[in-house]
Design a protein around this motif. Structure first.
Motif, PDB file in Angstrom:
ATOM      1  N   ASN A   1       0.983  -1.234  -0.011  1.00 18.89           N
ATOM      2  CA  ASN A   1      -0.003   0.147  -0.134  1.00 18.89           C
ATOM      3  C   ASN A   1       0.884   1.250   0.079  1.00 18.89           C
ATOM      4  O   ASN A   1       1.524   1.397   0.941  1.00 18.89           O
ATOM      5  N   LEU A   2       0.982   1.962  -1.133  1.00 15.83           N
ATOM      6  CA  LEU A   2       1.874   3.164  -1.205  1.00 15.83           C
ATOM      7  C   LEU A   2       1.261   4.219  -0.354  1.00 15.83           C
ATOM      8  O   LEU A   2       2.283   4.935   0.005  1.00 15.83           O
ATOM      9  N   GLU A   3       0.145   4.227  -0.148  1.00 20.10           N
ATOM     10  CA  GLU A   3      -0.142   5.460   0.754  1.00 20.10           C
ATOM     11  C   GLU A   3       0.225   5.396   2.167  1.00 20.10           C
ATOM     12  O   GLU A   3       0.829   6.306   2.706  1.00 20.10           O
ATOM     13  N   SER A   4       0.390   4.239   2.715  1.00 18.29           N
ATOM     14  CA  SER A   4       0.708   4.059   4.174  1.00 18.29           C
ATOM     15  C   SER A   4       2.354   4.097   4.272  1.00 18.29           C
ATOM     16  O   SER A   4       2.702   4.845   4.925  1.00 18.29           O
ATOM     17  N   ILE A   5       3.061   3.788   3.195  1.00 21.28           N
ATOM     18  CA  ILE A   5       4.382   3.899   3.134  1.00 21.28           C
ATOM     19  C   ILE A   5       4.728   5.408   2.890  1.00 21.28           C
ATOM     20  O   ILE A   5       5.564   5.785   3.534  1.00 21.28           O
ATOM     21  N   TRP A   6       4.099   5.961   2.051  1.00 28.30           N
ATOM     22  CA  TRP A   6       4.364   7.522   1.925  1.00 28.30           C
ATOM     23  C   TRP A   6       4.217   8.310   3.276  1.00 28.30           C
ATOM     24  O   TRP A   6       4.894   9.250   3.506  1.00 28.30           O
ATOM     25  N   HIS A   7       2.859   7.956   4.083  1.00 26.29           N
ATOM     26  CA  HIS A   7       2.913   8.720   5.292  1.00 26.29           C
ATOM     27  C   HIS A   7       4.159   8.234   6.319  1.00 26.29           C
ATOM     28  O   HIS A   7       4.493   9.113   6.873  1.00 26.29           O
ATOM     29  N   LYS A   8       4.648   7.094   6.243  1.00 24.32           N
ATOM     30  CA  LYS A   8       5.544   6.775   6.866  1.00 24.32           C
ATOM     31  C   LYS A   8       7.048   7.459   6.525  1.00 24.32           C
ATOM     32  O   LYS A   8       8.017   7.884   7.410  1.00 24.32           O
ATOM     33  N   VAL A   9       7.180   7.667   5.336  1.00 20.67           N
ATOM     34  CA  VAL A   9       8.434   8.431   4.964  1.00 20.67           C
ATOM     35  C   VAL A   9       8.224   9.870   5.283  1.00 20.67           C
ATOM     36  O   VAL A   9       9.409  10.410   5.638  1.00 20.67           O
ATOM     37  N   LEU A  10       7.009  10.443   5.259  1.00 19.33           N
ATOM     38  CA  LEU A  10       7.004  11.739   5.373  1.00 19.33           C
ATOM     39  C   LEU A  10       7.142  11.917   6.999  1.00 19.33           C
ATOM     40  O   LEU A  10       7.500  13.082   7.465  1.00 19.33           O
ATOM     41  N   GLU A  11       6.759  11.068   7.768  1.00 18.42           N
ATOM     42  CA  GLU A  11       7.181  11.246   9.131  1.00 18.42           C
ATOM     43  C   GLU A  11       8.608  11.216   9.401  1.00 18.42           C
ATOM     44  O   GLU A  11       8.998  11.971  10.507  1.00 18.42           O
ATOM     45  N   ILE A  12       9.406  10.599   8.783  1.00 15.03           N
ATOM     46  CA  ILE A  12      10.907  10.549   9.265  1.00 15.03           C
ATOM     47  C   ILE A  12      11.927  11.388   8.186  1.00 15.03           C
ATOM     48  O   ILE A  12      12.891  11.902   8.729  1.00 15.03           O
ATOM     49  N   LYS A  13      11.018  11.961   7.363  1.00  8.05           N
ATOM     50  CA  LYS A  13      11.596  13.300   6.544  1.00  8.05           C
ATOM     51  C   LYS A  13      12.849  12.936   6.055  1.00  8.05           C
ATOM     52  O   LYS A  13      13.977  13.735   6.201  1.00  8.05           O
ATOM     53  N   PRO A  14      13.010  11.766   5.282  1.00  6.41           N
ATOM     54  CA  PRO A  14      14.422  11.629   4.687  1.00  6.41           C
ATOM     55  C   PRO A  14      14.629  12.208   3.287  1.00  6.41           C
ATOM     56  O   PRO A  14      15.845  12.462   2.972  1.00  6.41           O
ATOM     57  N   VAL A  15      13.433  12.951   2.693  1.00  6.30           N
ATOM     58  CA  VAL A  15      13.703  13.573   1.697  1.00  6.30           C
ATOM     59  C   VAL A  15      14.646  14.834   1.890  1.00  6.30           C
ATOM     60  O   VAL A  15      15.273  15.320   1.190  1.00  6.30           O
ATOM     61  N   ARG A  16      14.224  15.574   3.036  1.00  9.61           N
ATOM     62  CA  ARG A  16      15.122  16.724   3.307  1.00  9.61           C
ATOM     63  C   ARG A  16      16.527  16.308   3.448  1.00  9.61           C
ATOM     64  O   ARG A  16      17.515  16.997   3.108  1.00  9.61           O
ATOM     65  N   PHE A  17      16.646  15.264   4.082  1.00  7.56           N
ATOM     66  CA  PHE A  17      17.979  14.874   4.235  1.00  7.56           C
ATOM     67  C   PHE A  17      18.691  14.442   2.841  1.00  7.56           C
ATOM     68  O   PHE A  17      19.884  14.907   2.679  1.00  7.56           O
ATOM     69  N   LEU A  18      18.153  13.842   1.878  1.00  5.47           N
ATOM     70  CA  LEU A  18      18.678  13.495   0.666  1.00  5.47           C
ATOM     71  C   LEU A  18      18.923  14.663   0.050  1.00  5.47           C
ATOM     72  O   LEU A  18      19.998  14.934  -0.766  1.00  5.47           O
ATOM     73  N   MET A  19      18.005  15.753   0.011  1.00  4.89           N
ATOM     74  CA  MET A  19      17.945  17.056  -0.640  1.00  4.89           C
ATOM     75  C   MET A  19      19.411  17.925  -0.163  1.00  4.89           C
ATOM     76  O   MET A  19      20.047  18.172  -1.222  1.00  4.89           O
ATOM     77  N   LYS A  20      19.519  17.850   0.988  1.00  2.88           N
ATOM     78  CA  LYS A  20      20.640  18.407   1.658  1.00  2.88           C
ATOM     79  C   LYS A  20      22.098  17.620   1.204  1.00  2.88           C
ATOM     80  O   LYS A  20      23.036  18.308   0.946  1.00  2.88           O
ATOM     81  N   PHE A  21      22.035  16.243   1.210  1.00  4.51           N
ATOM     82  CA  PHE A  21      23.161  15.568   0.752  1.00  4.51           C
ATOM     83  C   PHE A  21      23.371  15.671  -0.549  1.00  4.51           C
ATOM     84  O   PHE A  21      24.650  15.652  -1.006  1.00  4.51           O
ATOM     85  N   ILE A  22      22.583  15.473  -1.334  1.00  7.19           N
ATOM     86  CA  ILE A  22      22.787  15.866  -2.783  1.00  7.19           C
ATOM     87  C   ILE A  22      23.275  17.333  -3.261  1.00  7.19           C
ATOM     88  O   ILE A  22      24.036  17.491  -3.875  1.00  7.19           O
TER      89      ILE A  22
END
Length: 166
Positions: free
Chosen positions: A145-166
């Protein structure tokens, strides 16, 4: 002069860099010599004076400096970059080739380091993309279920980390 002093003082800098710095300093001073000067060679005292200033002999670690300099100058004599006679060191033509080779090696090392960092970043991006592709394929198959995975990803905020890293 300050960068050369820090090179000679610190023990963490490699000896090849110390040799390069001393050889470059001597070559620059040789080029700036007045034509009226009788002797175009350099004594250990002259070189220590160029590196540490005229009052180097009053420094607490002056013996350590002179021993290290003597060893570095002897190694330059062995490689043929300098010649020595009667306590005077003379610049040889080979020293220019040594300086150019060292600078080429340094530039090559720096470019290799940049390439290594970029390859690492590319690996991280490819891994993230492959993870997303696999998740989408599993969602199309109805396994995840992509919707539940997406909510979990937004909770840990790895996108912000990846954007800073890149």
């Amino acid at each position: 002069k300050g960068s050369i002093v820090s090179l000679v003082v610190t023990d963490t800098i490699s000896l090849s860099h110390d040799r390069y710095a001393i050889l470059k300093l001597m070559l620059n001073e040789y080029i700036l010599l007045r034509p009226s000067r009788e002797k175009t060679g350099f004594s250990e005292h002259d070189i220590l004076g160029m590196i540490h200033g005229r009052l180097w002999y009053k420094h607490i670690r002056q013996e350590e400096y002179s021993i290290k300099l003597r060893l570095l100058l002897d190694s330059l004599v062995i490689t043929g970059d300098l010649s020595q006679s009667e306590g005077t060191y003379w610049i040889q033509s080979k020293s220019i080739n040594t300086l150019v080779d060292y600078e080429k090696d340094l530039a090559l090392r720096e470019s290799e380091e940049k390439i290594r960092k970029n390859i690492f970043r590319l690996t991280i991006v490819i891994t993230a993309l492959l993870t997303v592709i696999v998740l989408v394929l599993l969602a199309l198959a109805g396994i995840v279920n992509l919707e539940s995975i997406w909510h979990k990803v937004l909770e840990i905020k790895p996108v912000r980390f990846l954007m800073k890293f890149i």
